[in-house]
Design a protein around this motif. Structure first.
Motif, PDB file in Angstrom:
ATOM      1  N   ASN A 343     -42.065  46.823 -73.166  1.00  0.00           N
ATOM      2  CA  ASN A 343     -43.313  46.432 -73.558  1.00  0.00           C
ATOM      3  C   ASN A 343     -44.074  45.932 -72.109  1.00  0.00           C
ATOM      4  N   GLY A 344     -43.611  46.159 -71.054  1.00  0.00           N
ATOM      5  CA  GLY A 344     -44.169  46.016 -69.559  1.00  0.00           C
ATOM      6  C   GLY A 344     -43.766  44.475 -69.278  1.00  0.00           C
ATOM      7  N   PHE A 345     -44.649  44.085 -68.392  1.00  0.00           N
ATOM      8  CA  PHE A 345     -44.497  42.728 -67.985  1.00  0.00           C
ATOM      9  C   PHE A 345     -45.721  42.448 -67.105  1.00  0.00           C
ATOM     10  N   GLU A 346     -45.826  41.027 -66.605  1.00  0.00           N
ATOM     11  CA  GLU A 346     -46.928  40.545 -66.070  1.00  0.00           C
ATOM     12  C   GLU A 346     -46.363  40.212 -64.544  1.00  0.00           C
ATOM     13  N   THR A 347     -47.451  40.575 -63.630  1.00  0.00           N
ATOM     14  CA  THR A 347     -47.115  40.189 -62.127  1.00  0.00           C
ATOM     15  C   THR A 347     -48.411  39.978 -61.617  1.00  0.00           C
ATOM     16  N   GLN A 348     -48.263  39.958 -60.159  1.00  0.00           N
ATOM     17  CA  GLN A 348     -49.640  39.714 -59.435  1.00  0.00           C
ATOM     18  C   GLN A 348     -49.387  40.972 -58.456  1.00  0.00           C
ATOM     19  N   LEU A 349     -50.819  41.201 -57.765  1.00  0.00           N
ATOM     20  CA  LEU A 349     -50.861  42.328 -56.752  1.00  0.00           C
ATOM     21  C   LEU A 349     -51.844  41.572 -55.805  1.00  0.00           C
ATOM     22  N   TRP A 350     -51.257  41.653 -54.714  1.00  0.00           N
ATOM     23  CA  TRP A 350     -52.212  41.152 -53.673  1.00  0.00           C
ATOM     24  C   TRP A 350     -52.789  42.101 -52.455  1.00  0.00           C
ATOM     25  N   SER A 351     -53.942  42.228 -52.062  1.00  0.00           N
ATOM     26  CA  SER A 351     -54.168  43.092 -50.951  1.00  0.00           C
ATOM     27  C   SER A 351     -54.153  42.523 -49.580  1.00  0.00           C
ATOM     28  N   ALA A 352     -53.701  43.293 -48.538  1.00  0.00           N
ATOM     29  CA  ALA A 352     -53.724  42.664 -47.155  1.00  0.00           C
ATOM     30  C   ALA A 352     -55.202  42.498 -46.672  1.00  0.00           C
ATOM     31  N   TYR A 353     -56.017  43.188 -47.308  1.00  0.00           N
ATOM     32  CA  TYR A 353     -57.625  43.171 -46.940  1.00  0.00           C
ATOM     33  C   TYR A 353     -58.369  42.910 -48.061  1.00  0.00           C
ATOM     34  N   ASN A 354     -59.761  42.317 -47.499  1.00  0.00           N
ATOM     35  CA  ASN A 354     -60.547  41.922 -48.437  1.00  0.00           C
ATOM     36  C   ASN A 354     -61.914  42.590 -48.625  1.00  0.00           C
ATOM     37  N   HIS A 355     -61.796  44.022 -47.732  1.00  0.00           N
ATOM     38  CA  HIS A 355     -62.988  44.756 -47.826  1.00  0.00           C
ATOM     39  C   HIS A 355     -63.485  45.425 -49.003  1.00  0.00           C
TER      40      HIS A 355
END
Length: 511
Positions: A343-355
């Protein structure tokens, strides 16, 4: 008397108006996508900061606009038969911006600083193989290495490998990051982190006739549309990166030149292999299958990118074509089920940039992952957040990073610096940038062996085997290699984006 002065004042004003262009300063404004982290290249970990410091700093070696290596402050070098000793002749009659002489003592002071682990500089790992730096005579310096290291001159040509005024180092200490003093064509004027960095022509520059402009002001402008607007209104003479969605608009402007250049900039999403569920290679492979790289190239990069074809992009020495990974959501779901996550899972995704482009990327990745049951919350980090949350994590076991969108270019032009800082087990943060916390003994051994051989065939074998292993282990989602889009006023010449996304402005001029 009052009335008789009026015509004279008007005449003087008119005269000044017509005379002004003859004395007009050549002030270049460059709009860039992110803020700068530091003005100390030995403590910088982002290409942009290293790119702008090249205005006031120079190294012994460097690259031209096409990434061809050339001597800069060095005249020549010789290497001992065992590959451990490099003896370098230096150029003479060069001054630092503070009037200090450039000589062998300055070279020694610079490298003694970075090779001292107590200083905890981020580029220590690039130069830690230097056992000692010795002054042979005022214009001859000798580097003795701990182990033979075939890409040593490449590492000296890296943008971080600059020579700093020893007088400035002694005066400012750690504050050299805010008070840089080099030998470059421009001298440092002012840095306001969120607003601008300004440099001005150095009248004592050793290359006669250069620089050709009076000042360069680098302005961080995070919003893509705002950077594009600055070009169209003439507020900026140069911008990089050009917003991909704005490329067609800028193409139509007669006074703007749009350049799409090949790159060695590789975009990927690392996965923290020490943390569940990313410790399971089937999960990591599933994520690679889940992402449509062709669609990503179109959606976020307006077609100015290609799906990643390997661990290293084409153009890096010893790169091997292995892919791209196909887009196969059904395969992704099957692998997740096999890994115990039906059923998949939950996680977090960060970006090294904010443009804006980076925000488009992580939103696209979020949607793609959701289609196979992975729910990822997303956050685009500012430069300071990136350093604090990701690059400064002290304990691998508790590092908070999970999925991490980032990019890399090998600013030495060869495979070692495209792999070792990112994929060797010795390179976990805060030492270097292995944000996947990846470890594979075969990869570690092959990277180490490749450094100690000068045989191209053996290097090819070692790097090929390592890349195949990494591709299969999938510590990253291998995304795209982008083209480098820049725009400049047609009044501006000599401002180039290099394949590693750094800048070359040795010949910059403004009509």
């Amino acid at each position: 008397m009052k009335h008789s002065l009026a015509p004279l004042a008007a005449a003087l004003a008119l005269s000044a108006t017509f005379a002004a262009p003859a004395f007009a300063a050549k002030d270049v404004v460059a709009a860039v996508a992110s803020t700068f982290t530091t003005m100390d290249p030995y403590d910088a970990n982002d290409t942009l900061s290293q790119a702008v410091v090249k205005s006031f700093y120079q190294g012994l070696y460097g690259f031209d606009k096409d990434m061809k290596m050339k001597p800069v402050l060095a005249e020549s070098h010789t290497v001992s038969k065992d590959g451990l000793v490099y003896t370098m002749k230096l150029k003479k009659d060069i001054k630092f911006h503070d009037g200090t002489d450039f000589n062998a003592q300055a070279v020694k002071a610079t490298f003694d600083r970075v090779t001292n682990p107590d200083n905890k500089l981020k580029r220590y790992n690039l130069y830690k193989n230097i056992a000692k730096t010795e002054v042979v005579d005022p214009y001859t310096v000798k580097f003795t290495l701990k182990e033979s290291f075939s890409p040593f001159i490449n590492s000296l040509a890296h943008p971080s490998g600059v020579i700093i005024s020893p007088a400035a180092l002694e005066k400012h200490g750690k504050a050299i990051a805010q008070n840089p003093v080099g030998t470059g064509p421009f001298k440092f004027v002012e840095w306001k982190q969120s607003d601008y960095l300004k440099v001005a022509k150095f009248d004592g520059y050793w290359k006669k006739g250069f620089p050709k402009v009076d000042t360069i002001t680098f302005r961080p402008v995070v919003d893509n549309n705002s950077r594009s607007a600055m070009m169209q209104t003439g507020e900026a003479h140069f911008t990089f990166p050009v917003p991909y969605e704005q490329a067609e608009i800028l193409k139509t402007k007669q006074d703007i030149a749009l350049v799409a250049a090949p790159s060695i900039v590789h975009r990927y999403m690392s996965m923290n292999t020490l943390q569940k569920p990313f410790d399971n290679p089937k999960v990591r492979q599933a994520i690679n299958y889940a992402i449509n790289k062709q669609a990503l190239a179109k959606v976020a990069f307006s077609g100015y990118a290609i799906p990643a074809e390997g661990v290293l992009p084409k153009g890096v020495e010893y790169a091997v074509k292995l892919g791209p990974w196909p887009h196969d959501p059904a395969k992704a779901r099957a692998l997740l089920k096999e890994a115990g996550y039906p059923n998949g899972f939950e996680t977090q995704l960060w970006s090294a940039y904010n443009h804006t482009t980076a925000q488009k990327v992580i939103q696209f990745l979020q949607q793609q992952l959701a289609q196979v049951g992975i729910k990822a919350s997303v956050q685009a980090l500012e430069a300071g957040q990136r350093v604090e949350k990701v690059e400064s994590a002290q304990d691998a076991a508790t590092a908070p990073v999970r999925l991490y969108y980032v990019g890399w270019s090998s600013s030495t032009g060869e495979a070692d610096w495209a792999m070792r800082p990112l994929l060797a087990s010795e390179s976990h943060p805060p030492k270097m940038f292995n944000t996947a916390y990846y470890k594979n003994d075969v990869v570690d051994q092959n990277i180490a062996k490749a450094l100690n051989t000068t045989d191209p065939k053996e290097k090819t074998r070692l790097y090929t085997e390592a890349q195949k292993q990494i591709w299969n282990d999938a510590p990253w989602a291998f995304l795209v290699t982008e083209q480098l889009l820049s725009a400049s006023s047609k009044k501006l010449t000599g401002f180039h984006v290099m394949p590693d996304a750094s800048f070359n402005f040795d010949d910059v001029d403004l009509k």
